[in-house]
Design a protein around this motif. Sequence first.
Motif, PDB file in Angstrom:
ATOM      1  N   ILE A  77      54.766  76.735  37.309  1.00 51.77           N
ATOM      2  CA  ILE A  77      56.160  77.224  37.966  1.00 51.77           C
ATOM      3  C   ILE A  77      56.151  77.202  39.133  1.00 51.77           C
ATOM      4  CG2 ILE A  77      57.926  79.062  37.450  1.00 51.77           C
ATOM      5  CD1 ILE A  77      55.112  79.132  35.295  1.00 51.77           C
ATOM      6  N   GLY A  78      57.071  76.202  39.864  1.00 52.06           N
ATOM      7  CA  GLY A  78      57.114  76.027  41.174  1.00 52.06           C
ATOM      8  C   GLY A  78      57.872  77.149  42.010  1.00 52.06           C
ATOM      9  N   GLU A  79      57.834  76.968  43.295  1.00 55.11           N
ATOM     10  CA  GLU A  79      58.813  77.890  44.178  1.00 55.11           C
ATOM     11  C   GLU A  79      60.365  78.033  43.854  1.00 55.11           C
ATOM     12  OE1 GLU A  79      58.280  76.364  48.298  1.00 55.11           O
ATOM     13  OE2 GLU A  79      56.125  76.625  48.258  1.00 55.11           O
ATOM     14  N   GLY A  80      60.487  79.216  43.584  1.00 53.75           N
ATOM     15  CA  GLY A  80      62.159  79.568  43.304  1.00 53.75           C
ATOM     16  C   GLY A  80      62.420  79.144  42.059  1.00 53.75           C
ATOM     17  N   ALA A  81      61.421  78.558  41.223  1.00 54.86           N
ATOM     18  CA  ALA A  81      61.735  78.184  39.762  1.00 54.86           C
ATOM     19  C   ALA A  81      61.668  79.309  38.799  1.00 54.86           C
ATOM     20  CB  ALA A  81      60.741  77.164  39.401  1.00 54.86           C
ATOM     21  N   GLU A  82      62.255  78.977  37.569  1.00 52.09           N
ATOM     22  CA  GLU A  82      62.185  80.171  36.432  1.00 52.09           C
ATOM     23  C   GLU A  82      62.127  79.609  35.153  1.00 52.09           C
ATOM     24  OE1 GLU A  82      65.353  83.409  34.467  1.00 52.09           O
ATOM     25  OE2 GLU A  82      65.880  82.153  36.126  1.00 52.09           O
ATOM     26  N   LEU A  83      60.912  80.196  34.395  1.00 53.20           N
ATOM     27  CA  LEU A  83      60.678  79.878  32.837  1.00 53.20           C
ATOM     28  C   LEU A  83      60.747  80.945  32.163  1.00 53.20           C
ATOM     29  CD1 LEU A  83      59.550  77.680  31.016  1.00 53.20           C
ATOM     30  CD2 LEU A  83      57.027  78.510  31.641  1.00 53.20           C
ATOM     31  N   ASP A  84      61.477  80.726  30.811  1.00 55.31           N
ATOM     32  CA  ASP A  84      61.544  81.709  30.036  1.00 55.31           C
ATOM     33  C   ASP A  84      61.124  80.842  28.542  1.00 55.31           C
ATOM     34  OD1 ASP A  84      62.345  83.255  27.933  1.00 55.31           O
ATOM     35  OD2 ASP A  84      64.479  83.694  28.776  1.00 55.31           O
ATOM     36  N   PHE A  85      60.069  81.498  28.245  1.00 48.38           N
ATOM     37  CA  PHE A  85      59.138  80.660  27.113  1.00 48.38           C
ATOM     38  C   PHE A  85      59.173  81.793  25.922  1.00 48.38           C
ATOM     39  CE2 PHE A  85      55.278  79.517  24.805  1.00 48.38           C
ATOM     40  CZ  PHE A  85      55.671  78.394  24.541  1.00 48.38           C
ATOM     41  N   ASP A  86      59.694  81.546  24.743  1.00 44.34           N
ATOM     42  CA  ASP A  86      59.575  82.317  23.888  1.00 44.34           C
ATOM     43  C   ASP A  86      60.000  81.630  22.354  1.00 44.34           C
ATOM     44  OD1 ASP A  86      59.942  84.855  22.101  1.00 44.34           O
ATOM     45  OD2 ASP A  86      61.784  85.645  23.088  1.00 44.34           O
ATOM     46  N   PRO A  87      58.761  80.928  21.863  1.00 46.39           N
ATOM     47  CA  PRO A  87      58.850  80.302  20.711  1.00 46.39           C
ATOM     48  C   PRO A  87      58.931  81.123  19.303  1.00 46.39           C
ATOM     49  CG  PRO A  87      56.721  79.888  21.634  1.00 46.39           C
ATOM     50  CD  PRO A  87      57.625  81.018  22.591  1.00 46.39           C
ATOM     51  N   GLU A  88      58.947  80.564  18.223  1.00 47.09           N
ATOM     52  CA  GLU A  88      58.888  81.477  17.285  1.00 47.09           C
ATOM     53  C   GLU A  88      57.269  81.644  16.972  1.00 47.09           C
ATOM     54  OE1 GLU A  88      61.305  82.504  15.087  1.00 47.09           O
ATOM     55  OE2 GLU A  88      62.380  81.881  16.765  1.00 47.09           O
ATOM     56  N   PRO A  89      56.769  82.389  15.939  1.00 44.29           N
ATOM     57  CA  PRO A  89      55.409  82.895  15.974  1.00 44.29           C
ATOM     58  C   PRO A  89      54.598  81.876  15.355  1.00 44.29           C
ATOM     59  CG  PRO A  89      57.070  84.438  14.829  1.00 44.29           C
ATOM     60  CD  PRO A  89      57.812  83.222  15.006  1.00 44.29           C
ATOM     61  N   THR A  90      53.275  81.942  15.730  1.00 47.49           N
ATOM     62  CA  THR A  90      52.195  81.037  15.261  1.00 47.49           C
ATOM     63  C   THR A  90      51.642  81.978  13.769  1.00 47.49           C
ATOM     64  OG1 THR A  90      51.830  80.173  17.145  1.00 47.49           O
ATOM     65  CG2 THR A  90      49.879  80.174  15.446  1.00 47.49           C
ATOM     66  N   ILE A  91      51.929  81.324  12.635  1.00 49.19           N
ATOM     67  CA  ILE A  91      51.165  81.904  11.677  1.00 49.19           C
ATOM     68  C   ILE A  91      49.814  81.218  11.186  1.00 49.19           C
ATOM     69  CG2 ILE A  91      51.625  82.459   9.231  1.00 49.19           C
ATOM     70  CD1 ILE A  91      53.817  83.565  11.158  1.00 49.19           C
ATOM     71  N   VAL A  92      48.732  82.017  11.118  1.00 46.61           N
ATOM     72  CA  VAL A  92      47.401  81.490  10.842  1.00 46.61           C
ATOM     73  C   VAL A  92      47.217  81.634   9.403  1.00 46.61           C
ATOM     74  CG1 VAL A  92      44.992  81.446  11.362  1.00 46.61           C
ATOM     75  CG2 VAL A  92      46.615  81.932  13.124  1.00 46.61           C
ATOM     76  N   ALA A  93      47.277  80.579   8.583  1.00 51.00           N
ATOM     77  CA  ALA A  93      46.862  80.868   7.289  1.00 51.00           C
ATOM     78  C   ALA A  93      45.493  81.202   6.843  1.00 51.00           C
ATOM     79  CB  ALA A  93      47.144  79.368   6.305  1.00 51.00           C
ATOM     80  N   GLY A  94      45.397  81.998   5.770  1.00 51.10           N
ATOM     81  CA  GLY A  94      44.158  82.543   5.052  1.00 51.10           C
ATOM     82  C   GLY A  94      42.994  81.192   5.120  1.00 51.10           C
ATOM     83  N   GLY A  95      41.721  81.624   6.019  1.00 49.41           N
ATOM     84  CA  GLY A  95      40.983  80.522   5.945  1.00 49.41           C
ATOM     85  C   GLY A  95      40.905  79.742   6.968  1.00 49.41           C
ATOM     86  N   ALA A  96      42.067  79.644   7.801  1.00 48.24           N
ATOM     87  CA  ALA A  96      42.118  79.008   9.205  1.00 48.24           C
ATOM     88  C   ALA A  96      41.747  79.766  10.304  1.00 48.24           C
ATOM     89  CB  ALA A  96      43.550  78.555   9.356  1.00 48.24           C
ATOM     90  N   HIS A  97      41.191  79.060  11.405  1.00 48.59           N
ATOM     91  CA  HIS A  97      41.008  79.746  12.710  1.00 48.59           C
ATOM     92  C   HIS A  97      41.516  78.889  13.774  1.00 48.59           C
ATOM     93  CE1 HIS A  97      38.029  82.874  11.655  1.00 48.59           C
ATOM     94  NE2 HIS A  97      37.774  82.149  10.288  1.00 48.59           N
ATOM     95  N   HIS A  98      42.503  79.555  14.792  1.00 42.79           N
ATOM     96  CA  HIS A  98      43.387  78.515  15.630  1.00 42.79           C
ATOM     97  C   HIS A  98      42.935  79.552  16.885  1.00 42.79           C
ATOM     98  CE1 HIS A  98      46.217  76.199  17.358  1.00 42.79           C
ATOM     99  NE2 HIS A  98      46.820  77.245  17.729  1.00 42.79           N
ATOM    100  N   HIS A  99      42.422  78.591  17.933  1.00 40.28           N
ATOM    101  CA  HIS A  99      42.143  79.010  19.272  1.00 40.28           C
ATOM    102  C   HIS A  99      42.985  78.693  20.241  1.00 40.28           C
ATOM    103  CE1 HIS A  99      37.578  79.481  17.746  1.00 40.28           C
ATOM    104  NE2 HIS A  99      38.323  80.393  17.148  1.00 40.28           N
TER     105      HIS A  99
END
Length: 220
Positions: free
Chosen positions: A87-109
């Motif tokens: 994010i550069g000088e004088g810039a603006e970022l609004d980052f708000d996505p939907e959730p990440t769902i980690v299914a049973g047995g999966a591992h997400h890094h």
Amino acid sequence: MRTELSIVAAPGRLPRIDAVGGLAGRHTGIDTVHLIGTAATPLGGDELDITIVVRPGARLVVRSVAATIALPGAGTVVSNAHWRFDIGEGAELDFDPEPTIVAGGAHHHVVTTIQVAPDARLRLRERVQVGRSGEAGGGWRGDLLAELGAVPLLRHRLELGAGTSTDDGLSAARALDSELVYPDHRPAWSGSVDEVRLPLAAGGSLATRTSGRLRALASG
């Protein structure tokens, strides 16, 4: 599968979007991009590499059309994502996505690296739920590394789910709602032992809430 996505916002034009793999972006406003899944990802073994750049003086809002679901793969249960924000000088970022769902047995890094200019503005929200309804197992790890110009702003790691140091059979968090805000001059606040907002030494704040299940967002 390897997914690469780049979003670059600059003043006076629509953000530039380049995408390969299972994630794409669509313009939904002059300065707004929605993330869209184009294939089932992340599966175990998948690598996601996402770069979001907001040039000096630009504004960018990032949302997503649906939750991300991490699933185990045939050969491995681990998937990885690397998010890079600049994010550069004088810039603006609004980052708000939907959730990440980690299914049973999966591992997400997830590794998130942020470079923000001292006079920029940033709101970055992350929501994670380990396990769908009735599922056990699954795990998530998130590393959040932020730089304010040449000064370290934040170093943060949190793990949820099976195999983590906080996991137990009686009571263990399976959900995270996290928000990094810069600048932010509000004082420290605590709603409970699992919900807190803390000011950062270089400015800004990090708010985290852990629980068994994510809260439903109010409509309207």
